[in-house]
Design a protein around this motif. Structure first.
Motif, PDB file in Angstrom:
ATOM      1  N   HIS A 148       0.747  -1.265   0.033  1.00 20.55           N
ATOM      2  CA  HIS A 148       0.004  -0.017  -0.085  1.00 20.55           C
ATOM      3  C   HIS A 148       0.973   1.240   0.032  1.00 20.55           C
ATOM      4  O   HIS A 148       0.760   2.171   0.924  1.00 20.55           O
ATOM      5  CB  HIS A 148      -0.922   0.042   1.329  1.00 20.55           C
ATOM      6  N   PRO A 149       1.586   1.518  -1.023  1.00 21.90           N
ATOM      7  CA  PRO A 149       2.624   2.499  -0.930  1.00 21.90           C
ATOM      8  C   PRO A 149       1.860   4.059  -1.073  1.00 21.90           C
ATOM      9  O   PRO A 149       2.269   4.856  -0.504  1.00 21.90           O
ATOM     10  CB  PRO A 149       3.264   2.514  -2.093  1.00 21.90           C
ATOM     11  N   ALA A 150       0.706   3.912  -1.483  1.00 27.54           N
ATOM     12  CA  ALA A 150      -0.329   5.431  -1.495  1.00 27.54           C
ATOM     13  C   ALA A 150      -1.675   4.586  -2.224  1.00 27.54           C
ATOM     14  O   ALA A 150      -1.737   3.408  -2.646  1.00 27.54           O
ATOM     15  CB  ALA A 150       0.522   6.211  -2.827  1.00 27.54           C
ATOM     16  N   PRO A 151      -2.794   5.591  -2.295  1.00 28.55           N
ATOM     17  CA  PRO A 151      -3.995   4.989  -2.920  1.00 28.55           C
ATOM     18  C   PRO A 151      -3.762   4.623  -4.328  1.00 28.55           C
ATOM     19  O   PRO A 151      -2.845   5.300  -5.056  1.00 28.55           O
ATOM     20  CB  PRO A 151      -4.756   6.286  -2.899  1.00 28.55           C
ATOM     21  N   LEU A 152      -4.078   3.385  -4.610  1.00 28.81           N
ATOM     22  CA  LEU A 152      -3.817   2.876  -6.052  1.00 28.81           C
ATOM     23  C   LEU A 152      -5.326   2.281  -6.669  1.00 28.81           C
ATOM     24  O   LEU A 152      -6.040   2.075  -6.049  1.00 28.81           O
ATOM     25  CB  LEU A 152      -2.773   1.994  -5.848  1.00 28.81           C
ATOM     26  N   CYS A 153      -5.088   1.939  -8.104  1.00 26.02           N
ATOM     27  CA  CYS A 153      -6.107   1.557  -8.658  1.00 26.02           C
ATOM     28  C   CYS A 153      -5.573   0.913  -9.954  1.00 26.02           C
ATOM     29  O   CYS A 153      -4.710   1.315 -10.572  1.00 26.02           O
ATOM     30  CB  CYS A 153      -6.812   2.844  -9.420  1.00 26.02           C
ATOM     31  N   SER A 154      -6.331  -0.366 -10.085  1.00 29.26           N
ATOM     32  CA  SER A 154      -5.573  -1.317 -11.170  1.00 29.26           C
ATOM     33  C   SER A 154      -6.748  -1.251 -12.365  1.00 29.26           C
ATOM     34  O   SER A 154      -8.044  -1.096 -12.095  1.00 29.26           O
ATOM     35  CB  SER A 154      -5.742  -2.830 -10.822  1.00 29.26           C
ATOM     36  N   ILE A 155      -6.268  -0.778 -13.467  1.00 31.04           N
ATOM     37  CA  ILE A 155      -6.992  -0.602 -14.738  1.00 31.04           C
ATOM     38  C   ILE A 155      -6.601  -1.591 -15.486  1.00 31.04           C
ATOM     39  O   ILE A 155      -5.455  -1.772 -16.267  1.00 31.04           O
ATOM     40  CB  ILE A 155      -6.810   0.677 -15.195  1.00 31.04           C
ATOM     41  N   ARG A 156      -7.531  -2.844 -15.585  1.00 32.96           N
ATOM     42  CA  ARG A 156      -6.874  -3.818 -16.165  1.00 32.96           C
ATOM     43  C   ARG A 156      -7.977  -4.862 -17.124  1.00 32.96           C
ATOM     44  O   ARG A 156      -9.244  -4.886 -16.695  1.00 32.96           O
ATOM     45  CB  ARG A 156      -6.382  -4.999 -15.326  1.00 32.96           C
ATOM     46  N   THR A 157      -7.408  -5.175 -18.284  1.00 32.44           N
ATOM     47  CA  THR A 157      -8.601  -6.135 -18.915  1.00 32.44           C
ATOM     48  C   THR A 157      -8.171  -7.558 -18.449  1.00 32.44           C
ATOM     49  O   THR A 157      -6.975  -7.749 -18.331  1.00 32.44           O
ATOM     50  CB  THR A 157      -8.771  -5.962 -20.498  1.00 32.44           C
ATOM     51  N   LEU A 158      -9.062  -8.297 -18.295  1.00 28.69           N
ATOM     52  CA  LEU A 158      -8.840  -9.711 -17.744  1.00 28.69           C
ATOM     53  C   LEU A 158      -8.177 -10.634 -18.880  1.00 28.69           C
ATOM     54  O   LEU A 158      -8.895 -10.989 -19.807  1.00 28.69           O
ATOM     55  CB  LEU A 158      -9.952 -10.368 -17.209  1.00 28.69           C
ATOM     56  N   LYS A 159      -6.924 -11.098 -18.457  1.00 27.83           N
ATOM     57  CA  LYS A 159      -6.303 -11.965 -19.516  1.00 27.83           C
ATOM     58  C   LYS A 159      -5.343 -12.948 -18.744  1.00 27.83           C
ATOM     59  O   LYS A 159      -4.488 -13.459 -19.291  1.00 27.83           O
ATOM     60  CB  LYS A 159      -5.337 -10.946 -20.310  1.00 27.83           C
ATOM     61  N   ALA A 160      -5.868 -13.369 -17.700  1.00 31.76           N
ATOM     62  CA  ALA A 160      -5.211 -14.258 -16.848  1.00 31.76           C
ATOM     63  C   ALA A 160      -6.384 -14.961 -15.793  1.00 31.76           C
ATOM     64  O   ALA A 160      -7.293 -14.002 -15.337  1.00 31.76           O
ATOM     65  CB  ALA A 160      -4.060 -13.956 -15.950  1.00 31.76           C
ATOM     66  N   GLU A 161      -6.211 -16.239 -15.375  1.00 33.75           N
ATOM     67  CA  GLU A 161      -7.283 -16.640 -14.402  1.00 33.75           C
ATOM     68  C   GLU A 161      -7.025 -16.218 -12.884  1.00 33.75           C
ATOM     69  O   GLU A 161      -6.748 -16.956 -11.875  1.00 33.75           O
ATOM     70  CB  GLU A 161      -7.318 -18.242 -14.626  1.00 33.75           C
ATOM     71  N   ILE A 162      -7.393 -15.105 -12.779  1.00 28.18           N
ATOM     72  CA  ILE A 162      -7.440 -14.514 -11.432  1.00 28.18           C
ATOM     73  C   ILE A 162      -8.127 -13.180 -11.506  1.00 28.18           C
ATOM     74  O   ILE A 162      -8.023 -12.299 -12.334  1.00 28.18           O
ATOM     75  CB  ILE A 162      -5.796 -14.064 -11.253  1.00 28.18           C
ATOM     76  N   GLN A 163      -8.917 -13.284 -10.396  1.00 29.78           N
ATOM     77  CA  GLN A 163      -9.881 -12.029 -10.132  1.00 29.78           C
ATOM     78  C   GLN A 163     -10.238 -12.069  -8.631  1.00 29.78           C
ATOM     79  O   GLN A 163     -10.716 -13.013  -8.295  1.00 29.78           O
ATOM     80  CB  GLN A 163     -10.870 -11.874 -11.324  1.00 29.78           C
ATOM     81  N   VAL A 164     -10.055 -11.002  -8.118  1.00 24.90           N
ATOM     82  CA  VAL A 164     -10.623 -10.789  -6.695  1.00 24.90           C
ATOM     83  C   VAL A 164     -11.544  -9.605  -6.537  1.00 24.90           C
ATOM     84  O   VAL A 164     -11.885  -9.044  -7.576  1.00 24.90           O
ATOM     85  CB  VAL A 164      -9.413 -10.545  -5.763  1.00 24.90           C
ATOM     86  N   GLY A 165     -12.104  -9.638  -5.536  1.00 21.99           N
ATOM     87  CA  GLY A 165     -13.112  -8.275  -5.184  1.00 21.99           C
ATOM     88  C   GLY A 165     -14.471  -8.540  -5.794  1.00 21.99           C
ATOM     89  O   GLY A 165     -14.994  -7.301  -5.925  1.00 21.99           O
ATOM     90  N   LEU A 166     -14.770  -9.683  -6.145  1.00 22.57           N
ATOM     91  CA  LEU A 166     -16.219  -9.678  -6.941  1.00 22.57           C
ATOM     92  C   LEU A 166     -17.284 -10.015  -5.892  1.00 22.57           C
ATOM     93  O   LEU A 166     -16.942 -10.354  -4.542  1.00 22.57           O
ATOM     94  CB  LEU A 166     -16.263 -10.762  -7.928  1.00 22.57           C
ATOM     95  N   GLN A 167     -18.477  -9.885  -6.179  1.00 26.57           N
ATOM     96  CA  GLN A 167     -19.646  -9.908  -5.379  1.00 26.57           C
ATOM     97  C   GLN A 167     -19.989 -11.290  -5.191  1.00 26.57           C
ATOM     98  O   GLN A 167     -19.399 -12.058  -6.146  1.00 26.57           O
ATOM     99  CB  GLN A 167     -20.917  -9.033  -5.991  1.00 26.57           C
ATOM    100  N   PRO A 168     -20.462 -11.938  -4.288  1.00 28.90           N
ATOM    101  CA  PRO A 168     -20.729 -13.442  -4.062  1.00 28.90           C
ATOM    102  C   PRO A 168     -21.491 -13.840  -5.336  1.00 28.90           C
ATOM    103  O   PRO A 168     -22.584 -13.218  -5.441  1.00 28.90           O
ATOM    104  CB  PRO A 168     -21.465 -13.297  -2.926  1.00 28.90           C
ATOM    105  N   GLY A 169     -21.239 -15.092  -6.101  1.00 26.15           N
ATOM    106  CA  GLY A 169     -21.846 -15.667  -7.061  1.00 26.15           C
ATOM    107  C   GLY A 169     -21.560 -15.141  -8.312  1.00 26.15           C
ATOM    108  O   GLY A 169     -21.848 -15.741  -9.147  1.00 26.15           O
ATOM    109  N   GLN A 170     -20.975 -13.681  -8.350  1.00 29.89           N
ATOM    110  CA  GLN A 170     -20.434 -13.077  -9.650  1.00 29.89           C
ATOM    111  C   GLN A 170     -19.674 -13.764 -10.626  1.00 29.89           C
ATOM    112  O   GLN A 170     -20.132 -14.113 -11.856  1.00 29.89           O
ATOM    113  CB  GLN A 170     -19.805 -11.702  -9.531  1.00 29.89           C
TER     114      GLN A 170
END
Ligand code: F6P
Ligand code: MG
Length: 441
Positions: free
Chosen positions: A393-415
């Motif tokens: 957490h060096p500073a507030p950060l934002c990832s801007i990413r199109t999904l191209k690998a089998e990894i994703q976090v922070g989704l709603q349950p069931g999404q």
């Protein structure tokens, strides 16, 4: 508390990691070998017989590399002394130490995918630096430049849009400004579809009109924290003189069309006064086919500047001025081309971490940055982004990413489950995207 989950790896037969190592990486290596072949006469013209010998040497080193990979040989240490060689070899030892109990050796299909994929690009670089006088040759330059030229129409449309916008920017109401900001952020997001490593090095330029497709693309944004970015930056703007310097860092991804979208966004940050200083972070060596190096960065701005379209060349001229005035600053650091996950940055590259701590906001572009932010691990889809960052957490950060690998976090349950049922390739096709924010407001 349980530690972070296991790494994605080629051990999982049929996974995207497995298929990348089995098919896409050898395909990229073959393309690199072919590129060297095609430049043979150029090497001869420049360096005579020595150039021809160097080309032969680089090709034989790369063919050996391809063979090691395809036969799942152990990962061998780097031999050529370079700025990052010791850190790389220490990391190899660390990977070895993880396997000591089982008596195994780190290898292409058994080791973490992030590690072996980064290792492959670093070995390509080693083959080139071991082959003077062509040791400065960027094997991906041609594809990066081609991507830019093939996206020409979209670049013109985007530059024209930016110039029209900046002429009236001071008259915009707050809501209008926010809308324009969100538009350019979305363009920068979809610009990330154009990377060349996912397509095995084949052309992947921007031919459709992104500007007019934004509404249609909205349903494909799975996590949208844009409001939080706006709150953060508009708070500084409203505070006026109390925060005279607002610094936004952009950790760049691909050159070509994506870089244009990032520069347009960076220009908007300054013209809208949402930020006063932009720091870009690029790669020190050719990386994941299309990633931006200082040469690509300067080359692209020069192309935009010298083009004979009035608005495009105006953009290029403005960008050159920002760089001269020090309002745009370009950095590079060997850390970005190491295999480490970003939570290791304070130990491995404390100077870079300290630099990033000076930012008010850091934007991480692209898929590989996302994989490194989250450690490229088998997280559950619902794990909070903050948790997957594992202390980074060096500073507030934002990832801007199109999904191209089998990894994703922070989704709603069931999404995640719903998406898997509806569209099995949602994680890897580059069709979906996220704006994922972490940090106090
Ligand atoms: O080779 C595949 C890959 O590692 C994917 O994870 C990703 O699609 C790509 O390389 C790099 O993508 P980006 O340019 O968005 O970081
Ligand atoms: Mg990339």
């Amino acid at each position: 508390m349980a530690g972070p989950p296991a790494s994605l790896s080629g051990q999982d037969v049929g996974s995207f990691a497995y298929l990348t190592i089995k098919d896409r990486i050898p395909q990229i290596l073959t393309k690199v070998i072919d590129t060297l072949h095609r430049h043979k006469s150029e090497f001869f013209e420049k360096h005579g017989e020595e150039g021809m010998e160097a080309e032969k040497k680089a090709i034989s080193l790369l063919s050996k590399l391809r063979n090691e990979l395809q036969t799942d040989k152990p990962i061998v240490p780097f031999v050529e002394k370079f700025a990052d060689t010791d850190i790389w070899n220490q990391y190899l030892e660390y990977q070895q130490s993880l396997l000591n109990e089982s008596n195994g050796k780190p290898s292409w299909f058994q080791s973490p995918w992030l590690f072996v994929e980064c290792y492959m690009y670093r070995r390509i670089h080693e083959a080139i630096i071991q082959s003077p006088p062509i040791d400065d040759f960027d094997v991906f330059k041609e594809s990066k430049d081609q991507n830019f030229f093939e996206s020409q129409e979209s670049v013109i449309a985007l530059c024209t849009h930016l110039q029209q916008l900046t002429r009236t920017i001071d008259d915009l109401e707050e809501n209008q400004l926010k809308n324009e900001f969100f538009k350019l952020l979305q363009i920068s997001l979809w610009g990330n579809k154009c990377d060349l490593s996912i397509s095995g090095g084949e052309s992947s330029s921007q031919k459709t009109d992104v500007l007019n497709s934004l509404e249609d693309l909205k349903p494909f944004i799975l996590v949208n924290d844009l409001e939080q970015l706006w709150s953060l930056l508009s708070k500084y703007k409203k505070a006026g003189g109390t925060t005279p310097l607002v610094r936004v860092d952009i950790v760049l991804d691909n050159s070509g069309f994506e870089l244009v979208t990032d520069l347009v966004l960076a220009d908007f940050f300054l013209s809208s006064k949402l930020a006063t200083e932009i720091h870009f972070h690029g790669k020190t060596i050719p990386w994941f086919v299309s990633d931006t190096t200082i040469r690509d960065f300067n080359w692209l701005i020069e192309q935009v500047k010298s083009c004979n379209h009035i608005w495009m060349s105006k953009c290029g001229a403005d960008w050159g001025k920002y760089l001269k005035m020090g309002r745009w600053i370009y950095h590079d650091h060997i850390f970005w081309t190491l295999p480490h996950e970003y939570c290791a940055m304070p130990q491995v590259a404390p100077d870079l971490y300290a630099e990033l701590q000076k930012a008010h906001l850091i934007l991480f572009k692209g898929d590989l940055n996302y994989r490194k932010l989250t450690g490229d691990r088998k997280w559950e889809f619902t794990v909070p982004f903050h948790q997957a960052l594992n202390g980074f957490h060096p500073a507030p950060l934002c990832s801007i990413r199109t999904l191209k690998a089998e990894i994703q976090v922070g989704l709603q349950p069931g999404q995640g489950e719903q998406l898997t049922a509806a569209e099995p390739s949602w994680l890897t096709g580059g069709k979906y995207g996220v704006f994922q924010f972490d940090g106090p407001l």
